[in-house]
Scaffold this active site. Structure first.
Site, mmCIF file in Angstrom:
data_model
loop_
_atom_site.group_PDB
_atom_site.id
_atom_site.type_symbol
_atom_site.label_atom_id
_atom_site.label_comp_id
_atom_site.label_asym_id
_atom_site.label_seq_id
_atom_site.Cartn_x
_atom_site.Cartn_y
_atom_site.Cartn_z
ATOM 1 N N GLY A 103 0.756 -1.887 0.142
ATOM 2 C CA GLY A 103 0.011 0.214 0.030
ATOM 3 C C GLY A 103 0.739 1.396 0.488
ATOM 4 O O GLY A 103 2.024 1.519 -0.503
ATOM 5 N N SER A 104 0.679 2.184 0.619
ATOM 6 C CA SER A 104 0.984 3.413 0.763
ATOM 7 C C SER A 104 2.625 3.559 1.101
ATOM 8 O O SER A 104 3.234 4.811 0.497
ATOM 9 C CB SER A 104 -0.031 5.043 1.676
ATOM 10 O OG SER A 104 -1.141 4.797 0.524
ATOM 11 N N THR A 105 2.774 3.043 1.968
ATOM 12 C CA THR A 105 4.560 3.111 2.135
ATOM 13 C C THR A 105 5.030 2.983 0.972
ATOM 14 O O THR A 105 6.494 3.331 0.859
ATOM 15 C CB THR A 105 5.131 1.601 3.416
ATOM 16 O OG1 THR A 105 4.172 1.070 2.779
ATOM 17 C CG2 THR A 105 3.827 1.824 4.617
ATOM 18 N N GLY B 124 -4.564 3.105 -0.162
ATOM 19 C CA GLY B 124 -4.963 3.494 1.043
ATOM 20 C C GLY B 124 -4.197 4.857 0.994
ATOM 21 O O GLY B 124 -4.006 5.231 0.500
#
Lengths: 605, 125
Positions: free
Chosen positions: A282-284, A604
């Site tokens: 996801g966003s990491t 996300g």
């Protein structure tokens, strides 16, 4: 008279000759045969089991050690009343009395009653004083700190062979080499050593000195367990590294197990989640995309992007943001975790450069950590990327990574741009002396200035972005949150998420780099809500423990090392992404994962 | 003394018996005695050595056994020490038994600032 004397002489001569012949037969002709018989009676070969090496943490605390304990065995024909004996033993040893009685009635010379008993239990069995029950010494592996670092240490089987974790990885070194010694036994069966008899000394196993610090590991495990319990998550994972050397400071998973009693839990609990489990980050993952854009000097952190007020349509698919954003700087795109913003970065970057950055950061291949069963994650080859893969990959979908890979990628940012190789063993203490394992620092994958710039951007995520709960009083913290939808039945779930936060502290000179991943936390599920506070709780305890002085400083103005954005680029950015190919222009359709675990969907935060 | 017609009185000359030394016999006796002494001493020495070796063998065996036992005990003690110094156990003891709490940041003094044990400091570019 003479005849009589002659007869006596002949008789004596014959007697002497007969005696000599018999002696010759016994001592010369049958020498070897009787030598073997005598040796078997007088000598005994003892197998010398080498002590298995001890495992120490970074401060010399014992994490695993082997000690000799008693195993109880029975000689069934010596047991007078098997039923009574079985009942008494079963009560003390918590065994099934019927099965034990059955074994005691077997027509054998030797049956084990219970192996490797803890000293109090062995003493209790000895106190029963049952005829026919004896003891022999066997080596047993103990993990005195219980479940601490269980998935890293692993465990050994009954035969003392490493079955998981470091015990399996370094089994050949830690196990040692068996020896043997021939001893004499006298009529009283007393042992007598003689230098003339064969002796092969057992080589003790090598001791392992780990990079893990038991105290830090305890803090990480404690906070991870608290987070999993608090948010009713299915499981949790944490991985922390020293960014400059790649030394693993802590690896934790929850639920966990006690390696002293590993068979009491299912095999699924044994695995090292940080190394063996992969997930969509996801966003990491936006950190990787942003790093690539800065590395290629395509934009500077303060250049503006238009984030389309909540969604963007590419190849007929609508990709929504979690919040309607208008104009954001690149710094703000990262801080607020805008999907549209990062998609625009990927469009600017192009798929080849994005793919190369992903590879440079070590995704899609094993990190090379000295633990068994490491997963490489999944990064599909560039040739099989779909039209929108670039967009989805830019915010952490269509790729699968391990927590350790993510922590390592952040270590690149923290250490000034070098890709390090994570490792758990710092030194091996063998007979030849202490052998240190030098850290492997790989290629430089980021310009140091870019790395420094990214650090300041990650600080922005914590100070004014999605990870405010990662703040630690007195210390600068940088990081990135991730809230990835799970793929359930080949669709992205709207209710099940993987929440994560990867961070570093203190910001000016990062010593602690790590990631917290929670699987399906409820009711809160955003990385910034559940994982970021866990990171903060860990950093709050670990940094003072290391005697790291607070570095809290007012925000710095960092001069940008980048050239201004060209007018052409600005026009392109303001007018949206580049036109899509004709075949990609079809209506908005339901988002269904293409194949396997990889799928498309909303990102996300 | 009975005197008869046949009796004559003659002086006796062997009043003093002189014992002549047989030097060769003495030499032979000496050689045999020396040989017996040498062989006997050697046999006694060998026997003594053999017995000493046996005694030493038993003693070494006992010492070896004692060493093994002491090493075993030492490992047990190290195990016990490791168990007692487990961070989880210490924390529980400190918090629950002694009522201790972690200090606040403003209560701490930072002296060494060395970071993780044995590691180099982070790289600030």
């Amino acid at each position: 008279m003479k005849t009589r004397a002659l007869l006596v002489m002949i008789f004596v001569s014959l007697w002497v000759a007969g005696l000599s012949a018999r002696l010759y037969h016994l001592q010369v002709t049958k020498h070897d045969h009787y030598q073997v018989l005598a040796s078997n009676q007088q000598q005994r070969v003892l197998d010398l089991e080498p002590p298995r090496g001890t495992i120490y943490d970074a401060r010399g605390r014992v994490l695993a050690v082997s000690v000799e304990v008693e195993s109880a065995f029975a000689v069934p024909r010596e047991v007078e009343d098997p039923a009574e004996a079985a009942l008494a033993l079963a009560e003390v040893l918590d065994l099934d009395a019927d099965r034990l009685e059955e074994r005691l009635r077997q027509n054998l010379d030797f049956v084990f009653v219970a192996r490797k008993l803890d000293p109090p239990l062995a003493a209790a069995v000895a106190r029963l004083d049952i005829p026919g029950i004896h003891f022999l010494k066997e080596s047993k592996r103990y993990y005195p700190m219980g479940d601490l670092a269980a998935s890293v240490l692993g465990f050994v089987g009954t035969d003392h062979k490493g079955l998981a974790g470091l015990e399996a990885q370094y089994d050949t070194l830690v196990a040692g080499t068996p020896g043997s010694r021939t001893v004499m036994r006298d009529a009283h069966r007393q042992t007598l050593l003689s230098p003339k008899l064969a002796f092969v000394e057992a080589e003790p196993g090598a001791d392992l000195h780990l990079t893990l610090d038991a105290a830090v590991q305890h803090i990480v495990e404690k906070e991870l367990a608290a987070a999993v319990e608090k948010y009713s998550a299915k499981s949790g994972t944490a991985a922390f590294l020293d960014p400059s050397t790649g030394e693993v400071i802590a690896l934790a998973g929850y639920p966990t197990f006690d390696p002293n009693h590993f068979s009491r839990v299912s095999e699924a609990v044994w695995r090292n989640r940080a190394v063996q489990d992969s997930y969509e980050p996801g966003s990491t993952f936006k950190v990787i995309t942003t790093a690539a854009v800065l590395e290629h000097h395509l934009l500077s952190p303060d250049d503006l992007l238009y984030c389309e007020m909540g969604g963007i349509t590419l190849a007929g698919q609508r990709i929504r943001d979690h919040h309607p954003f208008g104009e954001l700087t690149v710094r703000q795109v990262l801080a607020k975790s805008s999907n549209v913003g990062v998609i625009k970065l990927s469009l600017l970057l192009g798929e080849e450069r994005l793919f190369k950055a992903i590879q440079d950061f070590g995704f899609g291949r094993r990190t090379g950590i000295d633990l068994p069963g490491e997963s490489a994650g999944i990064v599909r080859p560039l040739e099989s990327w779909a039209a929108l893969s670039k967009a989805y990959v830019s915010f952490g979908q269509e790729v699968s990574v391990t927590p350790l890979q993510m922590a390592r990628s952040l270590a690149v940012v923290a250490n000034g741009g070098n890709l390090v190789t994570p490792h758990v063993v710092r030194a091996v203490d063998e007979l030849g002396g202490l052998r240190s394992i030098a850290p492997l620092v790989g290629d430089r994958v980021l310009d140091p200035v870019v790395a420094y710039e990214l650090r300041s951007m990650l600080a922005g995520v914590v100070e004014e972005g999605t990870a405010k709960l990662a703040r630690v009083e007195g210390y600068g913290v940088g990081g990135k949150t991730g809230t990835a939808q799970k793929v359930i039945n080949r669709r992205y779930s709207q209710t099940r998420f993987i929440a994560s936060f990867m961070g570093m502290a203190p910001l000016d000179n990062p010593r602690l780099v790590g990631i917290i991943v929670l699987d399906e936390p409820r009711p809160l599920y955003h990385g910034g809500q559940v994982a970021a506070p866990t990171f903060a709780a860990i950093a709050r305890q670990v940094l003072p423990y290391w005697d790291v002085a607070p570095d809290r400083l007012p925000p710095k103005e960092i001069p940008s090392p980048f050239a201004p954005v060209s007018p052409l680029q600005l026009v392109e950015l303001e007018s949206g992404p580049a036109p899509l190919p004709e075949e990609a222009r079809f209506g908005v359709q339901e988002i269904v994962p293409s194949d396997g675990a990889l799928a498309f969907g909303e990102g996300g935060r | 003394m009975v005197r008869t017609s046949y009796a004559k009185s003659r002086p006796v000359h062997n009043r003093y018996l002189v014992r002549e030394r047989d030097r060769s016999l003495l030499m032979e006796f000496g050689r045999v005695a020396a040989a017996i002494l040498v062989v006997g001493t050697a046999l006694l020495g060998y026997t003594w050595l053999h017995l000493s070796l046996l005694e030493s063998g038993y003693a070494v065996g006992d010492l070896q056994q004692r060493l093994v036992e002491l090493e075993r005990r030492e490992r047990h003690l190290r195990l016990e020490a490791a168990y007692l110094s487990s961070p989880a156990r210490l924390e529980k003891w400190a918090v629950e038994e002694l009522g201790m709490a972690a200090p606040r940041l403003d209560q701490m003094h930072f002296i060494h600032d060395e970071g993780p044990p044995g590691r180099g400091r982070g790289v600030l570019q």
